[in-house]
Design a protein around this motif. Structure first.
Motif, mmCIF file in Angstrom:
data_model
loop_
_atom_site.group_PDB
_atom_site.id
_atom_site.type_symbol
_atom_site.label_atom_id
_atom_site.label_comp_id
_atom_site.label_asym_id
_atom_site.label_seq_id
_atom_site.Cartn_x
_atom_site.Cartn_y
_atom_site.Cartn_z
ATOM 1 N N LEU A 1 51.345 22.609 -74.350
ATOM 2 C CA LEU A 1 50.373 22.743 -73.279
ATOM 3 C C LEU A 1 48.968 22.771 -73.873
ATOM 4 O O LEU A 1 48.731 23.407 -74.908
ATOM 5 C CB LEU A 1 50.605 24.035 -72.491
ATOM 6 N N PRO A 2 47.986 22.115 -73.241
ATOM 7 C CA PRO A 2 46.605 22.212 -73.711
ATOM 8 C C PRO A 2 46.071 23.619 -73.449
ATOM 9 O O PRO A 2 46.586 24.355 -72.597
ATOM 10 C CB PRO A 2 45.866 21.172 -72.869
ATOM 11 N N HIS A 3 45.022 23.982 -74.138
ATOM 12 C CA HIS A 3 44.542 25.360 -74.075
ATOM 13 C C HIS A 3 44.080 25.771 -72.681
ATOM 14 O O HIS A 3 44.168 26.942 -72.306
ATOM 15 C CB HIS A 3 43.421 25.585 -75.104
ATOM 16 N N TRP A 4 43.570 24.823 -71.886
ATOM 17 C CA TRP A 4 43.113 25.202 -70.547
ATOM 18 C C TRP A 4 44.281 25.617 -69.651
ATOM 19 O O TRP A 4 44.122 26.473 -68.788
ATOM 20 C CB TRP A 4 42.272 24.095 -69.918
ATOM 21 N N GLU A 5 45.456 25.034 -69.894
ATOM 22 C CA GLU A 5 46.637 25.456 -69.134
ATOM 23 C C GLU A 5 47.186 26.780 -69.667
ATOM 24 O O GLU A 5 47.631 27.642 -68.892
ATOM 25 C CB GLU A 5 47.708 24.371 -69.179
ATOM 26 N N LEU A 6 47.150 26.953 -70.976
ATOM 27 C CA LEU A 6 47.589 28.225 -71.570
ATOM 28 C C LEU A 6 46.675 29.370 -71.138
ATOM 29 O O LEU A 6 47.138 30.483 -70.867
ATOM 30 C CB LEU A 6 47.593 28.117 -73.099
ATOM 31 N N ALA A 7 45.361 29.079 -71.072
ATOM 32 C CA ALA A 7 44.404 30.103 -70.647
ATOM 33 C C ALA A 7 44.701 30.561 -69.224
ATOM 34 O O ALA A 7 44.596 31.754 -68.905
ATOM 35 C CB ALA A 7 42.987 29.550 -70.739
ATOM 36 N N LEU B 1 43.673 34.243 -69.611
ATOM 37 C CA LEU B 1 42.787 34.502 -70.745
ATOM 38 C C LEU B 1 41.350 34.045 -70.484
ATOM 39 O O LEU B 1 40.394 34.688 -70.916
ATOM 40 C CB LEU B 1 43.306 33.785 -71.999
ATOM 41 N N ILE B 2 41.213 32.911 -69.806
ATOM 42 C CA ILE B 2 39.896 32.322 -69.564
ATOM 43 C C ILE B 2 39.887 31.755 -68.150
ATOM 44 O O ILE B 2 40.823 31.067 -67.750
ATOM 45 C CB ILE B 2 39.576 31.192 -70.566
ATOM 46 N N ASP B 3 38.815 32.030 -67.401
ATOM 47 C CA ASP B 3 38.681 31.500 -66.046
ATOM 48 C C ASP B 3 37.492 30.538 -66.013
ATOM 49 O O ASP B 3 36.334 30.966 -66.013
ATOM 50 C CB ASP B 3 38.483 32.636 -65.036
ATOM 51 N N PHE B 4 37.800 29.258 -66.031
ATOM 52 C CA PHE B 4 36.741 28.246 -66.028
ATOM 53 C C PHE B 4 36.104 28.115 -64.651
ATOM 54 O O PHE B 4 34.890 27.905 -64.540
ATOM 55 C CB PHE B 4 37.307 26.899 -66.493
ATOM 56 N N ASP B 5 36.892 28.237 -63.594
ATOM 57 C CA ASP B 5 36.365 28.119 -62.231
ATOM 58 C C ASP B 5 35.414 29.262 -61.903
ATOM 59 O O ASP B 5 34.392 29.065 -61.237
ATOM 60 C CB ASP B 5 37.514 28.096 -61.212
ATOM 61 N N LEU B 6 35.737 30.461 -62.378
ATOM 62 C CA LEU B 6 34.863 31.606 -62.136
ATOM 63 C C LEU B 6 33.525 31.409 -62.833
ATOM 64 O O LEU B 6 32.469 31.790 -62.310
ATOM 65 C CB LEU B 6 35.545 32.883 -62.637
ATOM 66 N N VAL C 1 35.871 16.740 -73.307
ATOM 67 C CA VAL C 1 34.958 17.838 -73.007
ATOM 68 C C VAL C 1 35.609 18.865 -72.076
ATOM 69 O O VAL C 1 34.953 19.761 -71.584
ATOM 70 C CB VAL C 1 33.640 17.326 -72.376
ATOM 71 N N ARG C 2 36.905 18.743 -71.856
ATOM 72 C CA ARG C 2 37.575 19.655 -70.941
ATOM 73 C C ARG C 2 37.796 21.019 -71.596
ATOM 74 O O ARG C 2 37.921 21.136 -72.815
ATOM 75 C CB ARG C 2 38.917 19.064 -70.510
ATOM 76 N N GLY C 3 37.875 22.060 -70.762
ATOM 77 C CA GLY C 3 38.159 23.394 -71.278
ATOM 78 C C GLY C 3 37.089 23.876 -72.229
ATOM 79 O O GLY C 3 35.896 23.901 -71.900
ATOM 80 N N LEU C 4 37.498 24.253 -73.426
ATOM 81 C CA LEU C 4 36.583 24.795 -74.437
ATOM 82 C C LEU C 4 36.010 23.723 -75.364
ATOM 83 O O LEU C 4 35.266 24.041 -76.289
ATOM 84 C CB LEU C 4 37.318 25.836 -75.299
ATOM 85 N N ASN C 5 36.353 22.472 -75.121
ATOM 86 C CA ASN C 5 35.963 21.419 -76.063
ATOM 87 C C ASN C 5 34.453 21.244 -76.170
ATOM 88 O O ASN C 5 33.930 20.907 -77.222
ATOM 89 C CB ASN C 5 36.614 20.096 -75.682
#
Length: 439
Positions: free
Chosen positions: A156-162, A167-172, A289-293
């Protein structure tokens, strides 16, 4: 910026260096600098001659007056007044030439060291080392390096694991600020803090003095390290106060030594700093550039050195070994690149990038750049040292590197360490995390 001494005494070397860096119009730019400098020197000579003649004539006036030679005194006064007017014009012209010269020099990048490979882009960078396979120097360029590890298991890519482990909320982050400003939650925030503390602890062991600098700087600081006028568009600008949010701790930490003369016995100076970093550089869309990239705000530990020209290459080597040691302790697959001339930054003389492999994304992620700037930044900063032997004042060398930037390290840890039971925490981080698995 490049020194006039280097440009005038080693003109061909400078032009060849700029061409290696693929700086367009290198010869024309250097010729313009030389022509303006010639005009500046001629104007300075004219001014010196005029001021000397003015002083001599002014000295005669008193003598004429004592002798009662009023007519001669008046004539001398008129000549002095005329010379004063000429001097003022020459001073204005000299000031204009000096400003023009500074503007021209600021537009010319640093020249690369001889060991920097030829090349125009990232594909031409050399892979000089990896913990995954042996590298052949000069043969293994990024463009033909075939070491792309594959894992049979679905990752799984990190954004799905987050999202899975909260662990991480990108939408927030988008809600609060905008894209590129994630919110770290629970174990995600704890992982950030653990990495920060681990990196600072390792820097302390290596003899770096920790600095806690401001995260906003003035324009003079941005100019000193070369972010201005080259990278205005990548920095957040507080227009009312004319201050800039820092893109890296390199800026405030290196500027500690602006307009400073350091005794040689104090060198090398070794500083480190943890700061938030802000970059408004626009990125493309998609997985790259997705997630933390790629983020607009992220945490980073920076190491900075001020050194003598004779020792700076050894300092650079030690910095590279330090960063490599961090990646080894984090048990991450990595490779080290020596950047080619065309892929180097505006200010660096030589730069190495460190990349970690992302199993889920199937690609390499840059996590550090470690650079030697030679005297380029020091010349802007007026950062100098007093030699122990003859007390002469010379320009320092400045160096810096990420040790390390957190976002892509977090991404690699999450993706490469995922198991059925959760995310395995690297052994070196466990004392800082207080757990062996994130679940």
């Amino acid at each position: 910026m490049l020194t006039l001494k280097l440009i005038t005494e080693e003109t061909e070397k400078v032009i060849k260096g700029l061409e290696k860096k693929h700086f367009q119009g290198a010869k024309e730019a250097i010729d313009e600098v030389l022509n303006v400098n010639k005009s500046r020197k001629e104007t300075q000579q004219q001014l010196d001659t005029t001021l000397a003649a003015q002083k001599q004539m002014a000295a005669k006036i008193g003598g004429f007056m004592k002798q009662g030679l009023k007519e001669e005194a008046d004539k001398a006064k008129a000549e002095v007044a005329e010379m004063k007017a000429t001097s003022e014009k020459l001073k204005t012209a000299l000031d204009d030439f000096e400003k023009q010269l500074t503007t021209l020099l600021c537009q010319i990048p640093n020249i690369p060291y001889d060991e920097v490979p030829e090349g125009t882009c990232a594909e031409d960078n050399w892979v000089v080392k990896s913990n995954l396979k042996e590298c052949t120097l000069g043969v293994d360029t990024v463009g033909n390096w075939d070491c792309n590890p594959e894992n049979a298991e679905a990752k799984l890519p990190h954004w799905e694991l987050a999202k899975k482990y909260n662990l991480i909320d990108f939408d927030l982050g988008v809600k609060i600020t905008g894209a590129g400003f994630p919110v770290y939650i629970g174990k995600g925030a704890q992982l950030q803090r653990a990495l920060i503390n681990f990196f600072l602890a390792e820097a302390n062991k290596a003899g770096y003095t920790e600095i806690m600098p401001p995260t906003v700087v003035n324009a003079a600081s941005g100019y000193g390290t070369g972010q201005l006028p080259d990278k205005e568009g990548q920095m957040y600008h507080c227009e009312i106060d004319d201050l800039y949010l820092i893109p890296t701790a390199e800026v405030p930490v290196t500027n500690i030594y602006r307009d400073v003369i350091i005794d040689e016995k104090e060198l090398p100076i070794k500083n480190c700093a943890y700061t938030e970093c802000f970059r408004r550089e626009a990125g493309s869309y998609g997985k790259d550039v997705r997630g933390l990239n790629r983020l607009h705000e992220f945490s980073k530990i920076e190491i900075v050195r001020i050194d003598t020209p004779d020792h700076s290459k050894e300092s650079h080597k030690e910095m590279l070994e330090h960063v490599e040691g961090l990646l080894k302790k984090l048990e991450l697959p990595y490779r080290i690149l020596r950047l080619c001339g065309g892929d180097q930054s505006f200010t660096s003389a030589i730069c190495y990038d460190f990349e970690v492999y992302s199993e889920a994304q199937g690609r390499w992620l840059e996590v550090s750049s470690v650079s030697n700037f030679d005297t380029y930044q020091a010349n802007r900063l007026k950062c100098r040292y007093r030699k122990a032997e003859d007390k002469k004042i010379e320009l320092c060398h400045t160096l810096n590197g990420s040790a390390l930037a957190l976002p892509r390290i977090v991404a690699a840890i999450l993706e490469n360490n995922q198991t059925a039971d959760g995310i395995k925490v690297p052994t070196a981080l466990q004392p800082f995390m207080g757990c062996e698995v994130i679940n």
